[in-house]
Design a protein around this motif. Structure first.
Motif, PDB file in Angstrom:
ATOM      1  N   LEU A   5       9.257  27.561  29.418  1.00 10.74           N
ATOM      2  CA  LEU A   5      10.086  26.645  30.211  1.00 10.74           C
ATOM      3  C   LEU A   5      10.254  25.279  29.555  1.00 10.74           C
ATOM      4  CD1 LEU A   5       8.751  27.492  33.799  1.00 10.74           C
ATOM      5  CD2 LEU A   5      10.892  28.251  32.747  1.00 10.74           C
ATOM      6  N   PRO A   6       9.163  24.585  29.181  1.00 14.08           N
ATOM      7  CA  PRO A   6       9.368  23.285  28.537  1.00 14.08           C
ATOM      8  C   PRO A   6      10.065  23.390  27.187  1.00 14.08           C
ATOM      9  CG  PRO A   6       7.053  23.906  28.445  1.00 14.08           C
ATOM     10  CD  PRO A   6       7.732  24.871  29.372  1.00 14.08           C
ATOM     11  N   CYS A   7       9.905  24.526  26.493  1.00 18.36           N
ATOM     12  CA  CYS A   7      10.586  24.700  25.210  1.00 18.36           C
ATOM     13  C   CYS A   7      12.095  24.766  25.396  1.00 18.36           C
ATOM     14  CB  CYS A   7      10.077  25.957  24.508  1.00 18.36           C
ATOM     15  SG  CYS A   7       8.314  25.918  24.137  1.00 18.36           S
ATOM     16  N   LEU A   8      12.532  25.435  26.463  1.00 22.19           N
ATOM     17  CA  LEU A   8      13.956  25.456  26.791  1.00 22.19           C
ATOM     18  C   LEU A   8      14.486  24.039  26.978  1.00 22.19           C
ATOM     19  CD1 LEU A   8      14.132  28.412  29.354  1.00 22.19           C
ATOM     20  CD2 LEU A   8      15.479  28.254  27.267  1.00 22.19           C
ATOM     21  N   LEU A   9      13.746  23.245  27.751  1.00 21.22           N
ATOM     22  CA  LEU A   9      14.197  21.882  28.038  1.00 21.22           C
ATOM     23  C   LEU A   9      14.176  21.003  26.799  1.00 21.22           C
ATOM     24  CD1 LEU A   9      12.494  21.228  31.470  1.00 21.22           C
ATOM     25  CD2 LEU A   9      14.913  21.583  31.017  1.00 21.22           C
ATOM     26  N   TYR A  10      13.178  21.204  25.947  1.00 21.71           N
ATOM     27  CA  TYR A  10      13.039  20.419  24.720  1.00 21.71           C
ATOM     28  C   TYR A  10      14.326  20.479  23.902  1.00 21.71           C
ATOM     29  CZ  TYR A  10      11.024  19.213  20.107  1.00 21.71           C
ATOM     30  OH  TYR A  10      10.748  18.658  18.885  1.00 21.71           O
TER      31      TYR A  10
ATOM     32  N   ASP B  94      17.719  19.197  25.832  1.00 22.53           N
ATOM     33  CA  ASP B  94      17.914  17.746  25.898  1.00 22.53           C
ATOM     34  C   ASP B  94      18.458  17.184  24.584  1.00 22.53           C
ATOM     35  OD1 ASP B  94      17.181  16.694  28.532  1.00 22.53           O
ATOM     36  OD2 ASP B  94      16.483  14.957  27.396  1.00 22.53           O
ATOM     37  N   LEU B  95      18.321  17.944  23.493  1.00 24.81           N
ATOM     38  CA  LEU B  95      18.885  17.498  22.221  1.00 24.81           C
ATOM     39  C   LEU B  95      20.395  17.690  22.180  1.00 24.81           C
ATOM     40  CD1 LEU B  95      16.227  18.940  19.748  1.00 24.81           C
ATOM     41  CD2 LEU B  95      16.707  16.519  20.128  1.00 24.81           C
ATOM     42  N   THR B  96      20.933  18.597  23.010  1.00 21.48           N
ATOM     43  CA  THR B  96      22.349  18.933  22.934  1.00 21.48           C
ATOM     44  C   THR B  96      23.149  18.548  24.164  1.00 21.48           C
ATOM     45  OG1 THR B  96      21.876  21.157  23.792  1.00 21.48           O
ATOM     46  CG2 THR B  96      21.868  20.883  21.411  1.00 21.48           C
ATOM     47  N   VAL B  97      22.503  18.527  25.319  1.00 27.34           N
ATOM     48  CA  VAL B  97      23.252  18.379  26.556  1.00 27.34           C
ATOM     49  C   VAL B  97      23.896  17.001  26.686  1.00 27.34           C
ATOM     50  CG1 VAL B  97      21.339  17.527  27.995  1.00 27.34           C
ATOM     51  CG2 VAL B  97      23.150  18.950  29.012  1.00 27.34           C
ATOM     52  N   LEU B  98      23.302  15.985  26.089  1.00 30.44           N
ATOM     53  CA  LEU B  98      23.841  14.633  26.228  1.00 30.44           C
ATOM     54  C   LEU B  98      25.210  14.493  25.582  1.00 30.44           C
ATOM     55  CD1 LEU B  98      23.322  11.705  27.201  1.00 30.44           C
ATOM     56  CD2 LEU B  98      22.402  11.238  24.939  1.00 30.44           C
ATOM     57  N   ASN B  99      25.456  15.237  24.499  1.00 30.01           N
ATOM     58  CA  ASN B  99      26.722  15.088  23.780  1.00 30.01           C
ATOM     59  C   ASN B  99      27.923  15.305  24.697  1.00 30.01           C
ATOM     60  OD1 ASN B  99      25.341  14.608  21.395  1.00 30.01           O
ATOM     61  ND2 ASN B  99      25.297  16.766  20.823  1.00 30.01           N
ATOM     62  N   LEU B 100      27.802  16.242  25.638  1.00 31.55           N
ATOM     63  CA  LEU B 100      28.898  16.497  26.568  1.00 31.55           C
ATOM     64  C   LEU B 100      29.107  15.355  27.548  1.00 31.55           C
ATOM     65  CD1 LEU B 100      28.135  20.226  27.438  1.00 31.55           C
ATOM     66  CD2 LEU B 100      30.027  19.402  26.054  1.00 31.55           C
TER      67      LEU B 100
ATOM     68  N   LEU C 149       5.321  18.504  24.196  1.00 35.38           N
ATOM     69  CA  LEU C 149       5.623  19.866  24.644  1.00 35.38           C
ATOM     70  C   LEU C 149       5.459  20.907  23.546  1.00 35.38           C
ATOM     71  CD1 LEU C 149       8.782  19.115  26.842  1.00 35.38           C
ATOM     72  CD2 LEU C 149       6.377  19.146  27.519  1.00 35.38           C
ATOM     73  N   ALA C 150       6.120  20.691  22.394  1.00 34.01           N
ATOM     74  CA  ALA C 150       6.101  21.723  21.347  1.00 34.01           C
ATOM     75  C   ALA C 150       4.699  21.969  20.789  1.00 34.01           C
ATOM     76  CB  ALA C 150       7.079  21.358  20.234  1.00 34.01           C
ATOM     77  N   PRO C 151       3.967  20.920  20.341  1.00 26.35           N
ATOM     78  CA  PRO C 151       2.639  21.220  19.780  1.00 26.35           C
ATOM     79  C   PRO C 151       1.648  21.751  20.801  1.00 26.35           C
ATOM     80  CG  PRO C 151       3.020  18.840  19.868  1.00 26.35           C
ATOM     81  CD  PRO C 151       4.324  19.503  20.190  1.00 26.35           C
ATOM     82  N   SER C 152       1.724  21.290  22.044  1.00 26.19           N
ATOM     83  CA  SER C 152       0.770  21.780  23.046  1.00 26.19           C
ATOM     84  C   SER C 152       1.060  23.232  23.412  1.00 26.19           C
ATOM     85  CB  SER C 152       0.797  20.887  24.302  1.00 26.19           C
ATOM     86  OG  SER C 152       2.084  20.865  24.888  1.00 26.19           O
ATOM     87  N   THR C 153       2.339  23.587  23.560  1.00 26.11           N
ATOM     88  CA  THR C 153       2.656  24.978  23.900  1.00 26.11           C
ATOM     89  C   THR C 153       2.299  25.920  22.755  1.00 26.11           C
ATOM     90  OG1 THR C 153       4.949  24.553  23.194  1.00 26.11           O
ATOM     91  CG2 THR C 153       4.478  24.412  25.545  1.00 26.11           C
TER      92      THR C 153
ATOM     93  N   PHE D  88      13.460  28.151  22.273  1.00 30.79           N
ATOM     94  CA  PHE D  88      14.148  26.969  21.737  1.00 30.79           C
ATOM     95  C   PHE D  88      15.611  27.304  21.459  1.00 30.79           C
ATOM     96  CE2 PHE D  88       9.784  25.732  20.773  1.00 30.79           C
ATOM     97  CZ  PHE D  88       9.798  24.383  21.087  1.00 30.79           C
ATOM     98  N   SER D  89      15.859  28.468  20.851  1.00 30.89           N
ATOM     99  CA  SER D  89      17.234  28.875  20.550  1.00 30.89           C
ATOM    100  C   SER D  89      18.040  29.050  21.831  1.00 30.89           C
ATOM    101  CB  SER D  89      17.230  30.184  19.755  1.00 30.89           C
ATOM    102  OG  SER D  89      16.470  30.058  18.569  1.00 30.89           O
ATOM    103  N   ALA D  90      17.414  29.657  22.844  1.00 29.48           N
ATOM    104  CA  ALA D  90      18.110  29.852  24.114  1.00 29.48           C
ATOM    105  C   ALA D  90      18.447  28.509  24.766  1.00 29.48           C
ATOM    106  CB  ALA D  90      17.249  30.698  25.048  1.00 29.48           C
ATOM    107  N   GLY D  91      17.523  27.552  24.666  1.00 28.09           N
ATOM    108  CA  GLY D  91      17.791  26.228  25.224  1.00 28.09           C
ATOM    109  C   GLY D  91      18.954  25.542  24.543  1.00 28.09           C
ATOM    110  N   GLY D  92      19.008  25.663  23.205  1.00 29.00           N
ATOM    111  CA  GLY D  92      20.119  25.075  22.475  1.00 29.00           C
ATOM    112  C   GLY D  92      21.448  25.708  22.844  1.00 29.00           C
ATOM    113  N   ALA D  93      21.429  27.023  23.124  1.00 28.50           N
ATOM    114  CA  ALA D  93      22.667  27.722  23.488  1.00 28.50           C
ATOM    115  C   ALA D  93      23.070  27.444  24.936  1.00 28.50           C
ATOM    116  CB  ALA D  93      22.489  29.224  23.273  1.00 28.50           C
ATOM    117  N   LEU D  94      22.066  27.353  25.836  1.00 29.65           N
ATOM    118  CA  LEU D  94      22.363  27.155  27.255  1.00 29.65           C
ATOM    119  C   LEU D  94      22.723  25.714  27.586  1.00 29.65           C
ATOM    120  CD1 LEU D  94      19.558  29.313  28.923  1.00 29.65           C
ATOM    121  CD2 LEU D  94      22.006  29.785  28.915  1.00 29.65           C
TER     122      LEU D  94
END
Length: 514
Positions: free
Chosen positions: A26-31, A34-40, A124-128, A153-159
């Motif tokens: 779950l946190p990996c999806l959000l990680y 958040d890198l891509t969603v702001l652009n929109l 998030l990333a190192p702890s998970t 991570f890939s799914a988060g970037g796509a979603l």
């Protein structure tokens, strides 16, 4: 009496660990979202908050900068205070910062909220990943779990763009940040019940000067690389990079003197660790650089709208997710080193196919090429990440995970900067040399800077001159893209040779004679 082999068999993961893996995803999806969603959301928040150009740049960039700069400190901190604890703290901070960002009334407060999001995301990333190291002791199960972790991570970037686009259709720009809140609440509820706690029982106190030095070094280098990628080579970003490298040298020297260093430099004396790290960086270098130009090619050369271009980008994303999940099953027939070498070889074939697709303007071959190198690279990232984390002792898993993620940030930034600078130089030189007559200085400068600028200028010109400018600009862009794909082919071949030479399984030492 059980044999030594039976005694040495690692314990198998139970249902609790597998459900815990779903929680960690779950946190990996959000990680990555958040890198891509702001652009929109940029057009909407720009109209609402009216930021200056400098403020808008920081709104976009500050998140990634502080993620990269804080990874090492947060990974090592997790080893010391507990990996589940640092994940829970980070999730809480991420949720709060998301709410602050969603309702920020000014650009300055939005920048501050994005900065807080970056620091929280760095937990998030190192702890998970380090928790996976401790939850899955069987090597095959751990490799599969890491494949799921990378796929998330890939799914988060796509979603991210899809969900963000839907929210922006019905709600205000701040809604894209509120996606994180229910996910983080779920993590905070389920995490303590399903995730084990682990810390290094012999860890000393964290060295604050080392944390400051690591943050300054990474921030300076990433900032300089990003400015070169966006604006071309300049003395100021080059000096900032050199400053960051200098601070990094001071940081390394300090680690050698400390009894409890922030990073255990002994990890780099492990050939498998260092080789896997280098191969991971090379793979990410190629992937980030090529995906950047792939999206532009679909829209600016082939003339697709963003939605259609996004749909045609989906097959390679799905291929990457599928490859990350399915690749661990190959270990029944091949050694991980062989899988990495074959995967890199397949990626090289994909990049070579891409050069042919660009040269002959074959859309079908273009999409096929993206799918081929995505399938090739997906097991590379899975197995190199597994080797990096597996090569470190369990008590250093957090630090190893942080090193892996920091290296990935550097690899991506370098890929965009180096390959982007090469392609941009080719584009600018070619367009400047063939610029049609009759353009004023402002229009000519816009056309020389980017292909998008050239298309915009061409739309305002007489049809014959405009068509000539479009042809020149697209040809120049294709030339740069073609060379970039060729460089990626060579890089993945080099990485495949490195994997074959450095990651091959070593025979165990012979037992001493009685």
């Amino acid at each position: 009496m059980p044999s030594a082999t039976m005694q040495a068999d690692p314990p198998q993961a139970t249902r609790r660990e597998w459900i815990g893996l779903a929680v960690l995803a779950l946190p990996c999806l959000l990680y990555s979202m958040d890198l891509t969603v702001l652009n929109l959301a940029i057009p909407h928040l720009s109209a609402d908050l009216n930021p200056t150009s400098a403020q808008l740049l920081w709104i976009v960039d500050i998140y990634g900068f502080l993620v990269a700069g804080s990874l090492i400190t947060m990974g090592t901190l997790g080893d010391r205070i507990g990996r589940r604890r640092i994940l829970m703290i980070g999730a809480t901070a991420f949720g709060i910062a998301s709410v602050l960002a969603a309702f920020a009334p000014t650009a300055e407060l939005l920048i501050a909220a994005r900065a807080a999001l970056g620091v929280a995301a760095a937990t998030l990333a190192p702890s998970t990943l380090s928790l996976i190291r401790n939850m899955f002791h069987d090597p095959r199960q751990r490799t599969f779990a890491i494949g799921i972790w990378i796929a998330s991570f890939s799914a988060g970037g796509a979603l991210g763009p899809v969900i963000g686009g839907l929210l922006l259709t019905w709600f205000w720009w701040g809604s894209v940040f509120l996606i994180a809140v229910p996910v983080m609440v779920l993590l905070l509820v389920l995490g303590p019940r399903l995730l084990p706690e682990y810390r290094d029982p012999d860890a000393g106190n964290i060295d604050i000067p080392s944390a400051i030095l690591s943050l300054a070094a990474v921030l300076a280098v990433i900032y300089g690389i990003k400015r070169i990628a966006e604006m071309g080579f300049g003395w100021l970003p080059a000096l900032i990079i050199l400053l960051g490298i200098g601070i990094g040298v001071v940081f390394v020297r300090r680690q050698r003197r400390l009894a409890d260093p922030l990073i255990d430099l002994a990890l780099f004396r492990n050939p498998a660790f260092s080789a896997a790290l280098a191969i991971n960086i090379l793979g990410i270098f190629a992937a980030f650089g090529i995906f950047l130009y792939g999206a532009q090619y679909l829209q600016l050369v082939l003339g697709m709208d963003p939605f259609t271009a996004g749909l045609w980008s989906a097959p390679s994303g799905l291929a990457f997710i599928a490859g990350s999940i399915l690749a661990p099953g190959l270990t029944r027939r091949m050694q991980p080193a062989q899988i990495v070498s074959v995967g890199l070889g397949m990626a090289a074939i994909g990049f070579a196919m891409l050069t042919a697709a660009i040269a002959f303007t074959s859309f079908a071959l273009l999409i096929t090429a993206f799918i081929v190198f995505a399938i090739g690279l997906s097991p590379v990232f899975t197995f190199t990440t597994d080797l990096i984390v597996g090569a470190a002792p369990p008590e250093r898993a957090g630090a190893a995970s942080a090193i892996s993620e920091t290296a990935a940030e550097f690899g991506g930034a370098l890929g965009i900067a180096v390959l982007g600078s090469i392609a941009t130089a080719i584009y600018r030189d070619s367009v400047a040399a063939q610029m049609p007559a009759g353009l004023d200085a402002t229009a000519a400068e816009a056309a020389i800077n980017t292909l998008a600028g050239a298309l915009s200028v061409a739309a305002a010109l007489p049809s014959a001159i405009g068509a000539d400018l479009i042809r020149i600009a697209r040809t120049a862009f294709n030339d740069g893209f073609l060379l970039t794909a060729g460089i990626c082919t060579m890089i993945t071949i080099l990485a495949a040779l490195l994997a074959a030479g450095m990651l091959h399984p070593r025979k165990p030492a012979a037992a001493p004679a009685d």
